[in-house]
Design a protein around this motif. Structure first.
Motif, PDB file in Angstrom:
ATOM      1  N   LEU A  62       0.812  -1.215   0.000  1.00  0.00           N
ATOM      2  CA  LEU A  62       0.000   0.000   0.000  1.00  0.00           C
ATOM      3  C   LEU A  62       0.851   1.272   0.000  1.00  0.00           C
ATOM      4  O   LEU A  62       0.368   2.329  -0.369  1.00  0.00           O
ATOM      5  N   GLY A  63       2.102   1.138   0.409  1.00  0.00           N
ATOM      6  CA  GLY A  63       2.990   2.290   0.466  1.00  0.00           C
ATOM      7  C   GLY A  63       3.667   2.606  -0.853  1.00  0.00           C
ATOM      8  O   GLY A  63       4.562   3.436  -0.916  1.00  0.00           O
ATOM      9  N   ARG A  64       3.239   1.941  -1.899  1.00  0.00           N
ATOM     10  CA  ARG A  64       3.769   2.239  -3.232  1.00  0.00           C
ATOM     11  C   ARG A  64       2.614   2.135  -4.233  1.00  0.00           C
ATOM     12  O   ARG A  64       1.547   1.638  -3.923  1.00  0.00           O
ATOM     13  N   ARG A  65       2.874   2.598  -5.422  1.00  0.00           N
ATOM     14  CA  ARG A  65       1.871   2.423  -6.477  1.00  0.00           C
ATOM     15  C   ARG A  65       1.858   0.957  -6.867  1.00  0.00           C
ATOM     16  O   ARG A  65       2.889   0.303  -6.940  1.00  0.00           O
ATOM     17  N   THR A  66       0.693   0.431  -7.097  1.00  0.00           N
ATOM     18  CA  THR A  66       0.597  -0.949  -7.559  1.00  0.00           C
ATOM     19  C   THR A  66      -0.071  -0.965  -8.921  1.00  0.00           C
ATOM     20  O   THR A  66      -0.921  -0.120  -9.208  1.00  0.00           O
ATOM     21  N   GLY A  67       0.326  -1.908  -9.747  1.00  0.00           N
ATOM     22  CA  GLY A  67      -0.233  -2.006 -11.091  1.00  0.00           C
ATOM     23  C   GLY A  67      -1.639  -2.580 -11.109  1.00  0.00           C
ATOM     24  O   GLY A  67      -2.330  -2.477 -12.107  1.00  0.00           O
ATOM     25  N   ASP A  68      -2.063  -3.156 -10.005  1.00  0.00           N
ATOM     26  CA  ASP A  68      -3.370  -3.799  -9.959  1.00  0.00           C
ATOM     27  C   ASP A  68      -4.051  -3.434  -8.644  1.00  0.00           C
ATOM     28  O   ASP A  68      -3.595  -3.840  -7.571  1.00  0.00           O
ATOM     29  N   LYS A  69      -5.124  -2.677  -8.727  1.00  0.00           N
ATOM     30  CA  LYS A  69      -5.846  -2.229  -7.534  1.00  0.00           C
ATOM     31  C   LYS A  69      -6.289  -3.421  -6.678  1.00  0.00           C
ATOM     32  O   LYS A  69      -6.293  -3.341  -5.451  1.00  0.00           O
ATOM     33  N   ALA A  70      -6.632  -4.523  -7.307  1.00  0.00           N
ATOM     34  CA  ALA A  70      -7.094  -5.701  -6.577  1.00  0.00           C
ATOM     35  C   ALA A  70      -5.996  -6.255  -5.663  1.00  0.00           C
ATOM     36  O   ALA A  70      -6.297  -6.804  -4.597  1.00  0.00           O
ATOM     37  N   VAL A  71      -4.756  -6.095  -6.060  1.00  0.00           N
ATOM     38  CA  VAL A  71      -3.640  -6.567  -5.225  1.00  0.00           C
ATOM     39  C   VAL A  71      -3.583  -5.761  -3.936  1.00  0.00           C
ATOM     40  O   VAL A  71      -3.437  -6.323  -2.843  1.00  0.00           O
TER      41      VAL A  71
END
Length: 120
Positions: A62-71
Motif C-alpha cells: 500500500l505504500g507504493r503504487r501498484t499495477g493492480d488495484k485488486a492486489v
C-alpha cells in the motif's frame, strides 16, 4: 512518513494507514515475544505473528503504487483479517497482560482503519 512524499510518488494510500500498519506489526511482534517468554498461548503467538507479517506486507504494497488495484485491496483485506483475529485472541488476555491489551487495541484500530480506507 509525510503525506507529500507518498503523493509525489503517486501513492493513493494515506500515510496514516501505512504508519498504522507499521505500528500494528511492531505491537504484534512485541506481544508474540512476550507471550513466548511467559510460555503457552501458542495460538495467540501464531496469530500475532501472522498479523505482524501481513501488516508488514500490506504496508509495503500500500505504500507504493501498484499495477493492480485488486492486489492492494487483497493486501489490505488480509492484514485486516489477521489483525481482527489476533485482536480477538489477545483481547481475551487484556485484563492479565498489558502487552496483550496494547496489542489488541492497536490491531483492532488498524483493522478498522483498513476497512474504512480500502473497504477491506
Amino acid at each position: 512518513m509525510s503525506h507529500h512524499v507518498l503523493e509525489a510518488a503517486g501513492v493513493s494510500t494515506p500515510a496514516t494507514v501505512v504508519e498504522k500498519l507499521h505500528d500494528a506489526a511492531r505491537a504484534s511482534t512485541a506481544c508474540a515475544s512476550a507471550m513466548v517468554a511467559s510460555g503457552g498461548m501458542e495460538t495467540e503467538v501464531l496469530l500475532a505473528l501472522d498479523a505482524a507479517d501481513l501488516c508488514t506486507a500490506a504496508a509495503s504494497v500500500l505504500g507504493r503504487r501498484t499495477g493492480d488495484k485488486a492486489v492492494g485491496e487483497a493486501a489490505a483485506t488480509a492484514a485486516a483479517l489477521a489483525c481482527e483475529a489476533s485482536s480477538a485472541a489477545c483481547g481475551a488476555h487484556a485484563d492479565h497482560h498489558e502487552h496483550c491489551r496494547l496489542h489488541a487495541e492497536v490491531t483492532r484500530e488498524t483493522a478498522q482503519l483498513l476497512r474504512e480506507h480500502a473497504g477491506a
